[in-house]
Design an enzyme around this catalytic site. Structure first.
Site, PDB file in Angstrom:
ATOM      1  N   ARG A  99       0.875  -1.179   0.000  1.00 28.30           N
ATOM      2  CA  ARG A  99       0.000   0.000   0.000  1.00 28.30           C
ATOM      3  C   ARG A  99       0.903   1.217   0.000  1.00 28.30           C
ATOM      4  O   ARG A  99       1.718   1.404   0.908  1.00 28.30           O
ATOM      5  CB  ARG A  99      -0.924  -0.011   1.221  1.00 28.30           C
ATOM      6  CG  ARG A  99      -1.697   1.280   1.386  1.00 28.30           C
ATOM      7  CD  ARG A  99      -2.851   1.145   2.347  1.00 28.30           C
ATOM      8  NE  ARG A  99      -3.976   0.454   1.737  1.00 28.30           N
ATOM      9  CZ  ARG A  99      -5.242   0.519   2.174  1.00 28.30           C
ATOM     10  NH1 ARG A  99      -5.534   1.226   3.234  1.00 28.30           N
ATOM     11  NH2 ARG A  99      -6.204  -0.122   1.557  1.00 28.30           N
ATOM     12  N   HIS A 126      -7.066   1.028  -6.755  1.00 29.30           N
ATOM     13  CA  HIS A 126      -7.367   0.131  -5.621  1.00 29.30           C
ATOM     14  C   HIS A 126      -7.970  -1.140  -6.229  1.00 29.30           C
ATOM     15  O   HIS A 126      -9.158  -1.434  -6.077  1.00 29.30           O
ATOM     16  CB  HIS A 126      -8.327   0.825  -4.644  1.00 29.30           C
ATOM     17  CG  HIS A 126      -8.357   0.198  -3.283  1.00 29.30           C
ATOM     18  ND1 HIS A 126      -7.574  -0.883  -2.923  1.00 29.30           N
ATOM     19  CD2 HIS A 126      -9.096   0.502  -2.174  1.00 29.30           C
ATOM     20  CE1 HIS A 126      -7.823  -1.203  -1.666  1.00 29.30           C
ATOM     21  NE2 HIS A 126      -8.743  -0.384  -1.193  1.00 29.30           N
ATOM     22  N   GLN A 129      -9.869  -3.983  -4.142  1.00 26.68           N
ATOM     23  CA  GLN A 129     -11.182  -3.537  -3.670  1.00 26.68           C
ATOM     24  C   GLN A 129     -12.208  -3.636  -4.800  1.00 26.68           C
ATOM     25  O   GLN A 129     -13.300  -4.176  -4.613  1.00 26.68           O
ATOM     26  CB  GLN A 129     -11.086  -2.085  -3.177  1.00 26.68           C
ATOM     27  CG  GLN A 129     -12.414  -1.500  -2.762  1.00 26.68           C
ATOM     28  CD  GLN A 129     -12.916  -2.029  -1.432  1.00 26.68           C
ATOM     29  OE1 GLN A 129     -12.208  -1.969  -0.451  1.00 26.68           O
ATOM     30  NE2 GLN A 129     -14.142  -2.546  -1.396  1.00 26.68           N
ATOM     31  N   ASP A 218     -17.184   7.233  -2.258  1.00 24.46           N
ATOM     32  CA  ASP A 218     -15.957   7.080  -1.472  1.00 24.46           C
ATOM     33  C   ASP A 218     -15.665   8.442  -0.844  1.00 24.46           C
ATOM     34  O   ASP A 218     -16.260   9.458  -1.240  1.00 24.46           O
ATOM     35  CB  ASP A 218     -14.809   6.644  -2.416  1.00 24.46           C
ATOM     36  CG  ASP A 218     -13.510   6.324  -1.678  1.00 24.46           C
ATOM     37  OD1 ASP A 218     -13.526   6.169  -0.438  1.00 24.46           O
ATOM     38  OD2 ASP A 218     -12.456   6.232  -2.357  1.00 24.46           O
ATOM     39  N   CYS A 258     -16.363   1.517  -0.158  1.00 25.58           N
ATOM     40  CA  CYS A 258     -15.236   0.644   0.205  1.00 25.58           C
ATOM     41  C   CYS A 258     -14.889   0.740   1.682  1.00 25.58           C
ATOM     42  O   CYS A 258     -14.244  -0.149   2.233  1.00 25.58           O
ATOM     43  CB  CYS A 258     -14.026   0.956  -0.669  1.00 25.58           C
ATOM     44  SG  CYS A 258     -13.366   2.622  -0.460  1.00 25.58           S
ATOM     45  N   ARG A 286     -13.550  -8.890   0.309  1.00 24.24           N
ATOM     46  CA  ARG A 286     -12.135  -8.597   0.115  1.00 24.24           C
ATOM     47  C   ARG A 286     -11.303  -9.868   0.329  1.00 24.24           C
ATOM     48  O   ARG A 286     -10.390 -10.166  -0.433  1.00 24.24           O
ATOM     49  CB  ARG A 286     -11.650  -7.519   1.107  1.00 24.24           C
ATOM     50  CG  ARG A 286     -12.306  -6.155   0.984  1.00 24.24           C
ATOM     51  CD  ARG A 286     -11.973  -5.486  -0.321  1.00 24.24           C
ATOM     52  NE  ARG A 286     -10.540  -5.411  -0.535  1.00 24.24           N
ATOM     53  CZ  ARG A 286      -9.719  -4.483  -0.004  1.00 24.24           C
ATOM     54  NH1 ARG A 286     -10.223  -3.527   0.751  1.00 24.24           N
ATOM     55  NH2 ARG A 286      -8.417  -4.484  -0.274  1.00 24.24           N
TER      56      ARG A 286
HETATM   57  N1  NVA Z   1      -9.927   6.645  -1.782  1.00 25.82           N
HETATM   58  C1  NVA Z   1      -9.653   6.186  -0.426  1.00 25.82           C
HETATM   59  C2  NVA Z   1      -9.885   4.715  -0.322  1.00 25.82           C
HETATM   60  C3  NVA Z   1      -9.638   4.155   1.057  1.00 25.82           C
HETATM   61  C4  NVA Z   1      -9.829   2.672   1.119  1.00 25.82           C
HETATM   62  C5  NVA Z   1      -8.230   6.553  -0.060  1.00 25.82           C
HETATM   63  O1  NVA Z   1      -7.342   6.385  -0.894  1.00 25.82           O
HETATM   64  O2  NVA Z   1      -8.014   7.005   1.059  1.00 25.82           O
HETATM   65  N1   CP Z   2     -11.413  -0.364   1.831  1.00 28.46           N
HETATM   66  C1   CP Z   2     -10.164  -0.386   2.326  1.00 28.46           C
HETATM   67  O1   CP Z   2      -9.179  -0.527   1.598  1.00 28.46           O
HETATM   68  O2   CP Z   2     -10.097  -0.250   3.674  1.00 28.46           O
HETATM   69  P1   CP Z   2      -8.770  -0.086   4.546  1.00 28.46           P
HETATM   70  O3   CP Z   2      -8.181   1.258   4.245  1.00 28.46           O
HETATM   71  O4   CP Z   2      -9.250  -0.215   5.960  1.00 28.46           O
HETATM   72  O5   CP Z   2      -7.823  -1.181   4.167  1.00 28.46           O
END
Ligand code: NVA
Ligand code: CP
Length: 325
Positions: A99, A126, A129, A218, A258, A286
């Site tokens: 990540r 992502h 997801q 989101d 998500c 997931r």
């Molecule tokens: N768009 C959000 C998704 C979190 C799972 C982010 O990148 O923070």
């Molecule tokens: N949806 C998702 O990726 O959640 P987290 O940031 O908790 O991993």
């Protein structure tokens, strides 16, 4: 070596097979020894609840083990070059689940470690997801050709992965972004259109909602954009998925997110916690989808063309980046 940095890294028909496999893994509670004796390094530069836990469990269910690492507790946080770190990872572990911020870092990690890399969220995509969100839709509505998915919100990592998904799967995707918050990667859109994706984009959330079966949103400020929060609150006015907007969707339309969610910003509490919300099924899926992705990335998948026929995957109008056979 297979890499999963974005959805379209999986060849078209294999992606259909991965979807069917994830459903099978869920339905049959598949547990295996595929990763026995293997270790996945989870390298997370941003916070996570679902992705971390679902990957840790997915690897366990496949018989492997995990190590979790963040920059603050490793030399990465003290500016050791990523290329050196990657070469070290390649000497110890078997797989990287990452990540991070820049998508390019994932490619660097793949190249320098010599390991398969799975994108557990970047600023641009992502993919795990959205693949699992496609599963969440598919298990309710297998006839994806007649599914209308709406995206109401930022042109962020999730939005770009939805566009990738629409380039492969035959659902209709309508997307509404505030002006100036459209997806930044024009190649993602161009590629999707070349693949025959059915996508409609607008600045008007009402227009994107009309007749939608599955409504996605989101957060307005993603991780790393915290300082833009106030500016974004203004720019996204009118984009809250609430009862008013939901009234424009198809009857009984499902709400998807998500998570984590901000009730009262991108979605009202009433809608997010309402009877048509499927957010916790998304979260559960997931784990099942990631088991299928880990299988694909480590051993590949054989396409059963008869089985995936019903998915009616989009056949590209231009030669695909990957040969489908
Ligand atoms: N768009 C959000 C998704 C979190 C799972 C982010 O990148 O923070
Ligand atoms: N949806 C998702 O990726 O959640 P987290 O940031 O908790 O991993």
């Amino acid at each position: 070596m297979r890499q999963f940095l974005r959805i379209v890294d999986i060849p078209l028909f294999e992606a259909g097979q991965v979807l069917l496999r994830a459903k099978e893994i869920k339905d049959q509670k598949v547990r295996s020894t595929l990763l026995a004796g293997q270790t996945a390094l989870l390298l997370f530069e941003k916070a996570s609840t679902r992705t971390r836990l679902s990957f840790e469990m997915a690897v366990r269910h496949l018989g492997g083990s995990t190590i979790f690492m963040t920059p603050t507790e490793s030399q990465l946080g003290r500016n050791e070059p990523l290329t050196d770190s990657a070469r070290v990872f390649g000497r110890y572990v078997d797989l990287l689940i990452v990540r991070t911020f820049e998508q390019a870092k994932l490619a660097t990690l793949a190249e320098c470690s010599g390991l398969p890399v799975v994108n557990a969220l970047s600023d641009a995509h992502h993919p795990c997801q959205v693949m699992s969100d496609v599963l969440t839709i598919y298990e309710r509505t297998p006839d994806l050709e007649n599914v209308h998915v709406a995206w109401i919100g930022d042109g962020n990592n999730m939005a770009q992965s939805w566009i990738d998904a629409a380039s492969y799967f035959p659902f209709y995707l309508t997307m509404a972004f505030p002006k100036g918050y459209e997806p930044r990667d024009h190649d993602v859109i161009a590629r999707a259109l070349a693949h025959g994706a059915k996508i409609f984009m607008t600045h008007d959330p009402a227009e994107a909602m009309e007749g939608a079966h599955y409504v996605n949103t989101d957060v307005w400020a993603s991780m790393g954009q915290e300082e833009e929060q106030a500016k974004r609150l203004k720019a996204f006015k009118g984009f809250e998925v609430n009862a008013g907007l939901m009234a424009l969707a198809a009857p009984e339309a499902k709400v998807m997110h998500c998570l984590p969610a901000h009730r009262g910003e991108e979605v009202s509490a009433e809608v997010l916690d309402g009877e048509n919300s499927i957010i916790f099924d998304q979260a559960e899926n997931r784990m099942h989808m990631q088991m299928a992705i880990l299988e694909w990335v480590t051993q590949g998948i054989e396409v059963d063309f008869k089985a995936i026929e019903a998915l009616a995957m989009n056949v590209p109008k231009v030669p695909p980046m990957h040969a489908p056979f």
